[in-house]
Design a protein around this motif. Structure first.
Motif, PDB file in Angstrom:
ATOM      1  N   VAL A 198      42.516  26.027  37.230  1.00 40.61           N
ATOM      2  CA  VAL A 198      41.812  27.298  37.392  1.00 40.61           C
ATOM      3  C   VAL A 198      40.315  27.047  37.237  1.00 40.61           C
ATOM      4  CG1 VAL A 198      41.503  29.617  36.458  1.00 40.61           C
ATOM      5  CG2 VAL A 198      43.782  28.569  36.494  1.00 40.61           C
ATOM      6  N   PRO A 199      39.498  27.457  38.207  1.00 38.46           N
ATOM      7  CA  PRO A 199      38.057  27.194  38.097  1.00 38.46           C
ATOM      8  C   PRO A 199      37.462  27.960  36.933  1.00 38.46           C
ATOM      9  CG  PRO A 199      38.518  28.682  39.927  1.00 38.46           C
ATOM     10  CD  PRO A 199      39.839  28.177  39.433  1.00 38.46           C
ATOM     11  N   PRO A 200      36.452  27.410  36.267  1.00 38.30           N
ATOM     12  CA  PRO A 200      35.816  28.116  35.155  1.00 38.30           C
ATOM     13  C   PRO A 200      35.118  29.374  35.644  1.00 38.30           C
ATOM     14  CG  PRO A 200      34.547  26.168  35.763  1.00 38.30           C
ATOM     15  CD  PRO A 200      35.822  26.102  36.543  1.00 38.30           C
ATOM     16  N   ARG A 201      35.016  30.358  34.759  1.00 37.09           N
ATOM     17  CA  ARG A 201      34.332  31.593  35.124  1.00 37.09           C
ATOM     18  C   ARG A 201      32.849  31.341  35.300  1.00 37.09           C
ATOM     19  NH1 ARG A 201      36.367  36.829  31.830  1.00 37.09           N
ATOM     20  NH2 ARG A 201      35.165  37.802  33.508  1.00 37.09           N
ATOM     21  N   ALA A 202      32.244  32.169  36.132  1.00 42.45           N
ATOM     22  CA  ALA A 202      30.815  32.052  36.402  1.00 42.45           C
ATOM     23  C   ALA A 202      30.262  33.451  36.605  1.00 42.45           C
ATOM     24  CB  ALA A 202      30.572  31.185  37.637  1.00 42.45           C
ATOM     25  N   PHE A 203      28.947  33.550  36.680  1.00 44.61           N
ATOM     26  CA  PHE A 203      28.316  34.826  36.989  1.00 44.61           C
ATOM     27  C   PHE A 203      28.380  35.050  38.495  1.00 44.61           C
ATOM     28  CE2 PHE A 203      25.744  33.850  33.032  1.00 44.61           C
ATOM     29  CZ  PHE A 203      26.400  34.793  32.253  1.00 44.61           C
ATOM     30  N   GLU A 204      28.908  36.184  38.913  1.00 43.63           N
ATOM     31  CA  GLU A 204      28.953  36.477  40.348  1.00 43.63           C
ATOM     32  C   GLU A 204      27.622  37.040  40.825  1.00 43.63           C
ATOM     33  OE1 GLU A 204      32.153  39.134  40.950  1.00 43.63           O
ATOM     34  OE2 GLU A 204      31.152  40.900  40.120  1.00 43.63           O
ATOM     35  N   VAL A 205      26.834  37.587  39.916  1.00 43.16           N
ATOM     36  CA  VAL A 205      25.495  38.051  40.251  1.00 43.16           C
ATOM     37  C   VAL A 205      24.634  37.926  39.006  1.00 43.16           C
ATOM     38  CG1 VAL A 205      26.046  40.453  39.692  1.00 43.16           C
ATOM     39  CG2 VAL A 205      24.135  39.949  41.233  1.00 43.16           C
ATOM     40  N   ALA A 206      23.369  37.540  39.184  1.00 38.21           N
ATOM     41  CA  ALA A 206      22.462  37.381  38.039  1.00 38.21           C
ATOM     42  C   ALA A 206      21.028  37.626  38.485  1.00 38.21           C
ATOM     43  CB  ALA A 206      22.592  35.993  37.431  1.00 38.21           C
ATOM     44  N   ASP A 248      13.869  37.694  31.164  1.00 41.17           N
ATOM     45  CA  ASP A 248      14.989  38.621  31.012  1.00 41.17           C
ATOM     46  C   ASP A 248      16.068  38.212  32.000  1.00 41.17           C
ATOM     47  OD1 ASP A 248      13.502  40.079  29.179  1.00 41.17           O
ATOM     48  OD2 ASP A 248      12.846  41.566  30.652  1.00 41.17           O
ATOM     49  N   ILE A 249      17.303  38.179  31.533  1.00 46.67           N
ATOM     50  CA  ILE A 249      18.443  37.876  32.401  1.00 46.67           C
ATOM     51  C   ILE A 249      19.460  39.008  32.272  1.00 46.67           C
ATOM     52  CG2 ILE A 249      20.390  36.317  32.814  1.00 46.67           C
ATOM     53  CD1 ILE A 249      18.709  34.020  31.861  1.00 46.67           C
ATOM     54  N   VAL A 250      19.857  39.542  33.416  1.00 45.13           N
ATOM     55  CA  VAL A 250      20.952  40.507  33.483  1.00 45.13           C
ATOM     56  C   VAL A 250      21.977  39.932  34.453  1.00 45.13           C
ATOM     57  CG1 VAL A 250      21.663  42.861  34.011  1.00 45.13           C
ATOM     58  CG2 VAL A 250      19.389  42.436  33.033  1.00 45.13           C
ATOM     59  N   ALA A 251      23.198  39.721  33.980  1.00 47.00           N
ATOM     60  CA  ALA A 251      24.201  39.047  34.804  1.00 47.00           C
ATOM     61  C   ALA A 251      25.558  39.706  34.617  1.00 47.00           C
ATOM     62  CB  ALA A 251      24.279  37.568  34.437  1.00 47.00           C
ATOM     63  N   ARG A 252      26.412  39.512  35.636  1.00 48.75           N
ATOM     64  CA  ARG A 252      27.771  40.032  35.570  1.00 48.75           C
ATOM     65  C   ARG A 252      28.744  38.904  35.896  1.00 48.75           C
ATOM     66  NH1 ARG A 252      27.460  43.772  39.151  1.00 48.75           N
ATOM     67  NH2 ARG A 252      28.612  42.768  40.841  1.00 48.75           N
ATOM     68  N   ALA A 253      29.718  38.719  35.011  1.00 45.03           N
ATOM     69  CA  ALA A 253      30.703  37.664  35.192  1.00 45.03           C
ATOM     70  C   ALA A 253      31.740  38.078  36.223  1.00 45.03           C
ATOM     71  CB  ALA A 253      31.383  37.340  33.864  1.00 45.03           C
ATOM     72  N   ASP A 254      32.293  37.081  36.907  1.00 47.18           N
ATOM     73  CA  ASP A 254      33.401  37.382  37.805  1.00 47.18           C
ATOM     74  C   ASP A 254      34.657  37.692  36.987  1.00 47.18           C
ATOM     75  OD1 ASP A 254      34.202  34.932  36.831  1.00 47.18           O
ATOM     76  OD2 ASP A 254      33.926  33.848  38.707  1.00 47.18           O
ATOM     77  N   GLY A 255      35.655  38.245  37.637  1.00 49.43           N
ATOM     78  CA  GLY A 255      36.888  38.570  36.939  1.00 49.43           C
ATOM     79  C   GLY A 255      36.769  39.855  36.143  1.00 49.43           C
ATOM     80  N   ALA A 256      37.733  40.057  35.267  1.00 54.23           N
ATOM     81  CA  ALA A 256      37.806  41.290  34.484  1.00 54.23           C
ATOM     82  C   ALA A 256      37.726  40.965  33.004  1.00 54.23           C
ATOM     83  CB  ALA A 256      39.108  42.037  34.801  1.00 54.23           C
ATOM     84  N   GLY A 257      37.895  41.992  32.182  1.00 56.56           N
ATOM     85  CA  GLY A 257      37.880  41.786  30.743  1.00 56.56           C
ATOM     86  C   GLY A 257      36.487  41.846  30.161  1.00 56.56           C
ATOM     87  N   SER A 258      36.408  41.507  28.879  1.00 52.49           N
ATOM     88  CA  SER A 258      35.132  41.529  28.153  1.00 52.49           C
ATOM     89  C   SER A 258      34.940  40.178  27.477  1.00 52.49           C
ATOM     90  CB  SER A 258      35.127  42.647  27.099  1.00 52.49           C
ATOM     91  OG  SER A 258      35.304  43.906  27.701  1.00 52.49           O
ATOM     92  N   PRO A 259      34.248  39.239  28.140  1.00 50.54           N
ATOM     93  CA  PRO A 259      34.045  37.926  27.523  1.00 50.54           C
ATOM     94  C   PRO A 259      33.290  38.035  26.203  1.00 50.54           C
ATOM     95  CG  PRO A 259      33.453  37.893  29.854  1.00 50.54           C
ATOM     96  CD  PRO A 259      33.661  39.330  29.485  1.00 50.54           C
ATOM     97  N   THR A 260      33.620  37.152  25.274  1.00 56.10           N
ATOM     98  CA  THR A 260      32.885  37.070  24.018  1.00 56.10           C
ATOM     99  C   THR A 260      31.570  36.330  24.260  1.00 56.10           C
ATOM    100  OG1 THR A 260      33.873  34.959  23.390  1.00 56.10           O
ATOM    101  CG2 THR A 260      35.058  36.971  22.748  1.00 56.10           C
TER     102      THR A 260
END
Length: 259
Positions: free
Chosen positions: A27-35, A94-106
């Motif tokens: 499974v590929p590691p999670r990444a930011f889909e937009v930043a 300043d960085i504002v990013a959104r991770a791919d996938g669902a849930g709430s990463p720690t």
């Protein structure tokens, strides 16, 4: 692939395979889909501000070195810049990013994503090495610790405050590693503090000492050195030593690419 072979009735064999079967890729590691990365407009009301909600994470007013510390969960003395990588001036981002996938990463789960973002957008290149450094080893004193292990129903908390001219740190269900990290926040010390107590539980801790830059300069109040505070209040000692410390060396870093 993990394969387990179990004998049944001394003759038959059952082969159990983990989910990673032949032909399946990891499974590929999670990444930011937009930043979005941009210089902080200022003024600096907040620095090194971290917040997250769901898959969204915001880092406000971070210097590049502090972005690296955040991404790799390091202290400032564990980051070193090669001569070719030293940047002139100080730019807060300043960085504002959104991770791919669902849930709430720690926060820890966001770190590998931030590492990849720094590599992709800042062209960050690093390597690790061991360096011997002067440290203060946090060790147990002759009479033993003067604090108690946290109860089974205790919840984690850690905060600091001001008491007259002194700074204090108070923690519940905290580790000795936490204490070693917090001691320099109570009062200035001239080298890193490394936990060598051998205490592996979680504890209720309070320590108070006089910082170098006193908030209250009343001469009638006696100063409490951090060395005395560690010994008298906690039953521990700060012992000067040399110790190997893992360092992250920044070989290359650039200004971030455009959004």
């Amino acid at each position: 692939i993990t394969i387990m072979i179990r004998a049944i009735s001394g003759a038959s064999l059952i082969v159990l395979m983990s989910a990673g079967v032949f032909g399946q890729s990891a499974v590929p590691p999670r990444a930011f889909e937009v930043a979005s990365i941009k210089p902080h407009d200022g003024p600096l009301h907040t620095i090194f501000g971290f917040s997250s909600s769901g898959t969204r994470v915001t880092l406000e007013a971070y210097l590049p070195i502090h972005l690296i510390m955040e991404a790799y969960k390091l202290k400032n003395y564990q980051v070193s810049f090669a001569p070719s990588a030293t940047q002139s001036g100080e730019v807060y981002y300043d960085i504002v990013a959104r991770a791919d996938g669902a849930g709430s990463p720690t926060r820890d789960e966001f770190r590998p994503m931030l590492q990849k973002l720094l590599a992709d957008r800042f062209n960050l290149k690093v390597h690790r090495e061991q360096r011997e450094m002067s440290v203060y080893a946090l060790v147990v004193g002759k009479s033993g610790p003067r604090f108690k292990e946290s109860g089974p129903d205790a919840t984690y908390s850690g905060y600091g405050g001001v008491n007259g001219r002194n700074q204090y740190m108070k923690g519940s269900k905290v580790s000795m590693e936490w204490l070693a990290e917090m001691i320099p926040n109570v009062a200035f010390v001239d080298r890193p503090v490394v936990d060598k107590t051998g205490l592996t539980g979680t504890y209720d801790i309070r320590i108070e000492a006089t910082p170098e830059f006193r908030i209250n300069n009343n001469p009638d109040l006696a100063d409490i050195s951090i060395f005395s505070a560690v010994q008298d209040q906690l039953g521990l000692r700060l012992e000067p030593q040399k110790a190997p410390v893992e360092i992250l060396v920044v070989d290359h870093i650039e200004k971030p690419s455009a959004n």
